[in-house]
Design a protein around this motif. Structure first.
Motif, PDB file in Angstrom:
ATOM      1  N   LEU A 131      80.360  66.437 119.703  1.00  0.00           N
ATOM      2  CA  LEU A 131      81.347  65.479 119.209  1.00  0.00           C
ATOM      3  C   LEU A 131      80.900  64.046 119.485  1.00  0.00           C
ATOM      4  CD1 LEU A 131      85.168  65.721 119.424  1.00  0.00           C
ATOM      5  CD2 LEU A 131      84.058  63.644 120.196  1.00  0.00           C
ATOM      6  N   GLU A 132      80.455  63.776 120.709  1.00  0.00           N
ATOM      7  CA  GLU A 132      80.038  62.420 121.047  1.00  0.00           C
ATOM      8  C   GLU A 132      78.768  62.019 120.297  1.00  0.00           C
ATOM      9  OE1 GLU A 132      79.816  62.058 125.263  1.00  0.00           O
ATOM     10  OE2 GLU A 132      81.992  62.205 125.536  1.00  0.00           O
ATOM     11  N   ALA A 133      77.868  62.981 120.059  1.00  0.00           N
ATOM     12  CA  ALA A 133      76.658  62.675 119.294  1.00  0.00           C
ATOM     13  C   ALA A 133      76.999  62.306 117.856  1.00  0.00           C
ATOM     14  CB  ALA A 133      75.704  63.861 119.321  1.00  0.00           C
ATOM     15  N   ALA A 134      77.966  63.005 117.264  1.00  0.00           N
ATOM     16  CA  ALA A 134      78.370  62.684 115.895  1.00  0.00           C
ATOM     17  C   ALA A 134      78.949  61.278 115.817  1.00  0.00           C
ATOM     18  CB  ALA A 134      79.385  63.714 115.396  1.00  0.00           C
ATOM     19  N   LEU A 135      79.744  60.898 116.827  1.00  0.00           N
ATOM     20  CA  LEU A 135      80.369  59.580 116.834  1.00  0.00           C
ATOM     21  C   LEU A 135      79.371  58.459 117.081  1.00  0.00           C
ATOM     22  CD1 LEU A 135      83.614  60.310 118.894  1.00  0.00           C
ATOM     23  CD2 LEU A 135      83.542  59.600 116.498  1.00  0.00           C
ATOM     24  N   PHE A 136      78.485  58.653 118.055  1.00  0.00           N
ATOM     25  CA  PHE A 136      77.607  57.570 118.495  1.00  0.00           C
ATOM     26  C   PHE A 136      76.244  57.610 117.801  1.00  0.00           C
ATOM     27  CE2 PHE A 136      80.788  57.725 121.797  1.00  0.00           C
ATOM     28  CZ  PHE A 136      80.997  56.389 122.086  1.00  0.00           C
ATOM     29  N   GLY A 138      75.321  59.627 115.324  1.00  0.00           N
ATOM     30  CA  GLY A 138      75.479  59.809 113.884  1.00  0.00           C
ATOM     31  C   GLY A 138      76.313  58.751 113.208  1.00  0.00           C
ATOM     32  N   GLN A 139      77.083  57.961 113.997  1.00  0.00           N
ATOM     33  CA  GLN A 139      77.980  56.941 113.434  1.00  0.00           C
ATOM     34  C   GLN A 139      78.885  57.545 112.356  1.00  0.00           C
ATOM     35  OE1 GLN A 139      78.263  53.338 114.306  1.00  0.00           O
ATOM     36  NE2 GLN A 139      77.495  54.474 116.083  1.00  0.00           N
ATOM     37  N   ALA A 140      79.327  58.778 112.599  1.00  0.00           N
ATOM     38  CA  ALA A 140      80.147  59.491 111.625  1.00  0.00           C
ATOM     39  C   ALA A 140      81.598  59.535 112.082  1.00  0.00           C
ATOM     40  CB  ALA A 140      79.619  60.917 111.444  1.00  0.00           C
ATOM     41  N   ALA A 141      82.494  59.742 111.134  1.00  0.00           N
ATOM     42  CA  ALA A 141      83.886  60.012 111.470  1.00  0.00           C
ATOM     43  C   ALA A 141      84.017  61.488 111.824  1.00  0.00           C
ATOM     44  CB  ALA A 141      84.785  59.680 110.283  1.00  0.00           C
ATOM     45  N   VAL A 142      84.874  61.782 112.789  1.00  0.00           N
ATOM     46  CA  VAL A 142      85.050  63.154 113.252  1.00  0.00           C
ATOM     47  C   VAL A 142      86.526  63.520 113.173  1.00  0.00           C
ATOM     48  CG1 VAL A 142      84.744  64.792 115.139  1.00  0.00           C
ATOM     49  CG2 VAL A 142      83.077  62.955 114.796  1.00  0.00           C
ATOM     50  N   LEU A 143      86.809  64.635 112.524  1.00  0.00           N
ATOM     51  CA  LEU A 143      88.160  65.187 112.481  1.00  0.00           C
ATOM     52  C   LEU A 143      88.213  66.337 113.471  1.00  0.00           C
ATOM     53  CD1 LEU A 143      90.991  65.265 111.192  1.00  0.00           C
ATOM     54  CD2 LEU A 143      90.059  66.830 109.470  1.00  0.00           C
ATOM     55  N   VAL A 144      88.964  66.148 114.557  1.00  0.00           N
ATOM     56  CA  VAL A 144      89.093  67.167 115.594  1.00  0.00           C
ATOM     57  C   VAL A 144      90.358  67.974 115.301  1.00  0.00           C
ATOM     58  CG1 VAL A 144      89.218  67.612 118.066  1.00  0.00           C
ATOM     59  CG2 VAL A 144      87.982  65.609 117.222  1.00  0.00           C
ATOM     60  N   LEU A 145      90.168  69.238 114.973  1.00  0.00           N
ATOM     61  CA  LEU A 145      91.278  70.080 114.553  1.00  0.00           C
ATOM     62  C   LEU A 145      91.835  70.881 115.721  1.00  0.00           C
ATOM     63  CD1 LEU A 145      89.822  71.492 111.212  1.00  0.00           C
ATOM     64  CD2 LEU A 145      91.439  69.610 111.493  1.00  0.00           C
ATOM     65  N   PRO A 146      93.130  71.202 115.668  1.00  0.00           N
ATOM     66  CA  PRO A 146      93.689  72.102 116.680  1.00  0.00           C
ATOM     67  C   PRO A 146      93.136  73.507 116.479  1.00  0.00           C
ATOM     68  CG  PRO A 146      95.299  71.667 114.959  1.00  0.00           C
ATOM     69  CD  PRO A 146      94.125  70.779 114.674  1.00  0.00           C
ATOM     70  N   ASN A 147      93.181  74.309 117.531  1.00  0.00           N
ATOM     71  CA  ASN A 147      92.622  75.662 117.459  1.00  0.00           C
ATOM     72  C   ASN A 147      93.579  76.628 116.771  1.00  0.00           C
ATOM     73  OD1 ASN A 147      90.282  74.887 118.845  1.00  0.00           O
ATOM     74  ND2 ASN A 147      91.281  75.168 120.810  1.00  0.00           N
ATOM     75  N   LYS A 148      93.885  76.338 115.520  1.00  0.00           N
ATOM     76  CA  LYS A 148      94.778  77.195 114.744  1.00  0.00           C
ATOM     77  C   LYS A 148      94.618  76.846 113.277  1.00  0.00           C
ATOM     78  CE  LYS A 148      98.625  73.987 115.522  1.00  0.00           C
ATOM     79  NZ  LYS A 148      99.985  73.820 116.062  1.00  0.00           N
ATOM     80  N   GLU A 149      95.239  77.656 112.408  1.00  0.00           N
ATOM     81  CA  GLU A 149      95.145  77.401 110.973  1.00  0.00           C
ATOM     82  C   GLU A 149      95.853  76.092 110.620  1.00  0.00           C
ATOM     83  OE1 GLU A 149      96.637  80.639 108.723  1.00  0.00           O
ATOM     84  OE2 GLU A 149      95.125  82.071 109.434  1.00  0.00           O
ATOM     85  N   LEU A 150      95.357  75.450 109.577  1.00  0.00           N
ATOM     86  CA  LEU A 150      95.991  74.211 109.134  1.00  0.00           C
ATOM     87  C   LEU A 150      97.342  74.526 108.501  1.00  0.00           C
ATOM     88  CD1 LEU A 150      93.020  72.270 107.498  1.00  0.00           C
ATOM     89  CD2 LEU A 150      93.828  72.204 109.856  1.00  0.00           C
ATOM     90  N   PRO A 151      98.382  73.766 108.834  1.00  0.00           N
ATOM     91  CA  PRO A 151      99.691  73.989 108.198  1.00  0.00           C
ATOM     92  C   PRO A 151      99.654  73.588 106.733  1.00  0.00           C
ATOM     93  CG  PRO A 151      99.734  72.017 109.555  1.00  0.00           C
ATOM     94  CD  PRO A 151      98.403  72.681 109.818  1.00  0.00           C
ATOM     95  N   GLU A 152     100.592  74.091 105.963  1.00  0.00           N
ATOM     96  CA  GLU A 152     100.634  73.786 104.533  1.00  0.00           C
ATOM     97  C   GLU A 152     100.835  72.299 104.270  1.00  0.00           C
ATOM     98  OE1 GLU A 152     103.429  76.145 102.434  1.00  0.00           O
ATOM     99  OE2 GLU A 152     102.495  78.067 102.963  1.00  0.00           O
ATOM    100  N   ASP A 153     101.543  71.619 105.151  1.00  0.00           N
ATOM    101  CA  ASP A 153     101.798  70.185 104.965  1.00  0.00           C
ATOM    102  C   ASP A 153     100.793  69.318 105.712  1.00  0.00           C
ATOM    103  OD1 ASP A 153     102.599  70.794 107.515  1.00  0.00           O
ATOM    104  OD2 ASP A 153     104.471  69.656 107.443  1.00  0.00           O
TER     105      ASP A 153
END
Length: 279
Positions: A131-136, A138-153
């Motif tokens: 995660l830190e390598a991607a941010l620093f 890679g200079q990329a944006a990171v979407l950190v998801l919860p450990n579960k399925e994405l809700p419909e909304d």
């Protein structure tokens, strides 16, 4: 701007199970290409093999990492084949000390990196490093998801943490596709400084910029009624039932946050909802 090239870095079967299904769903919704990098990481510390140590031992650790990466790729391919979207997988073997360079090189050519929380009971050191390598690196944006399925909304209600910093502004710019698709965007300002340039209109210039991109946002000025700013932000996320918190990452150094704490570290350790980060 749109998210058309998405990557994720997975170093264990548990991380794959927690991350890949949600990443596939996100990529499908955004008609994006998803690349999954399956990592076999040799955790032997630098200098771990003294002069004269058997080269067989070194070979064994690398072969073990190779087998782990290949096994993960088989699982990932089976899962990806069930979804109708553009995808690819690639296995990679790397020593732990070389992980930031490998992740950074691949992350920098992506629109978005998707990971799950690097902290928790079963989290591995490779998750935090990736995660830190991607941010620093890679200079990329990171979407950190919860450990579960994405809700419909998912993504319908979003909170933007605004403190006038360069990191926060970078996160907002990277998150524009999400903000434009949201039904409700709340710009949260915690205890705005009395002598700041925006003292008379906290968040006003930001909402003006967002409005020109078709994002209708409202400003919520929040008092710091809890010990940490991160606690106030997460409470606000819960109060309005938002599914994503957009915030700048590591306004302080990573070392300082690791030792003394900080908003980024605290949110990652305690958040139950998705976090969109950029540095």
């Amino acid at each position: 701007m749109a998210y058309k090239s998405i990557v994720t870095f997975l170093g264990s079967e548990a991380e794959l199970s927690a991350t890949l299904p949600a990443a596939l769903a996100f990529a499908r919704d955004h008609q994006a290409h998803l690349t999954s990098y399956l990592l076999g990481v040799d955790m032997t510390p630098a200098g771990g093999f003294y002069m004269g140590a058997s080269p067989i031992l070194l070979q064994e650790t690398l072969e073990r990492a190779q087998h782990e990466a290949e096994a993960l790729e088989v699982i990932a391919r089976r899962l990806c084949e069930k979804h109708d979207l553009r995808w690819s997988t690639d296995s990679a073997v790397v020593q732990f000390g070389g992980l930031p360079a490998m992740v950074g090189l691949r992350a920098r050519f992506s629109d978005l990196v998707i990971q799950t929380s690097p902290y928790g009971e079963n989290a591995l050191p490779t998750q935090e490093a990736a995660l830190e390598a991607a941010l620093f690196e890679g200079q990329a944006a990171v979407l950190v998801l919860p450990n579960k399925e994405l809700p419909e909304d998912f993504g319908k209600r979003i909170v933007v943490a605004w403190n006038q910093s360069n990191e926060a502004l970078s996160a907002v710019r990277r998150a524009l596709p999400l903000l434009q698709a949201a039904d409700h965007v709340s710009v949260a300002v915690v205890n705005p400084p009395v002598h700041s340039p925006e003292r008379s209109d906290p968040g006003g210039l930001l909402t003006q910029m967002l409005a020109r991109h078709g994002v209708r946002a409202e400003v919520s000025v929040l008092a710091k009624t809890m010990p940490r700013v991160s606690d106030v932000l997460m409470r606000h996320v819960r109060d309005i039932d938002a599914s994503i918190l957009v915030m700048g990452a590591y306004g302080h150094s990573r070392l300082r946050e690791a030792i003394l704490g900080g908003a980024t570290r605290n949110v990652l350790e305690n958040a139950k909802r998705a976090i969109f980060l950029a540095h």
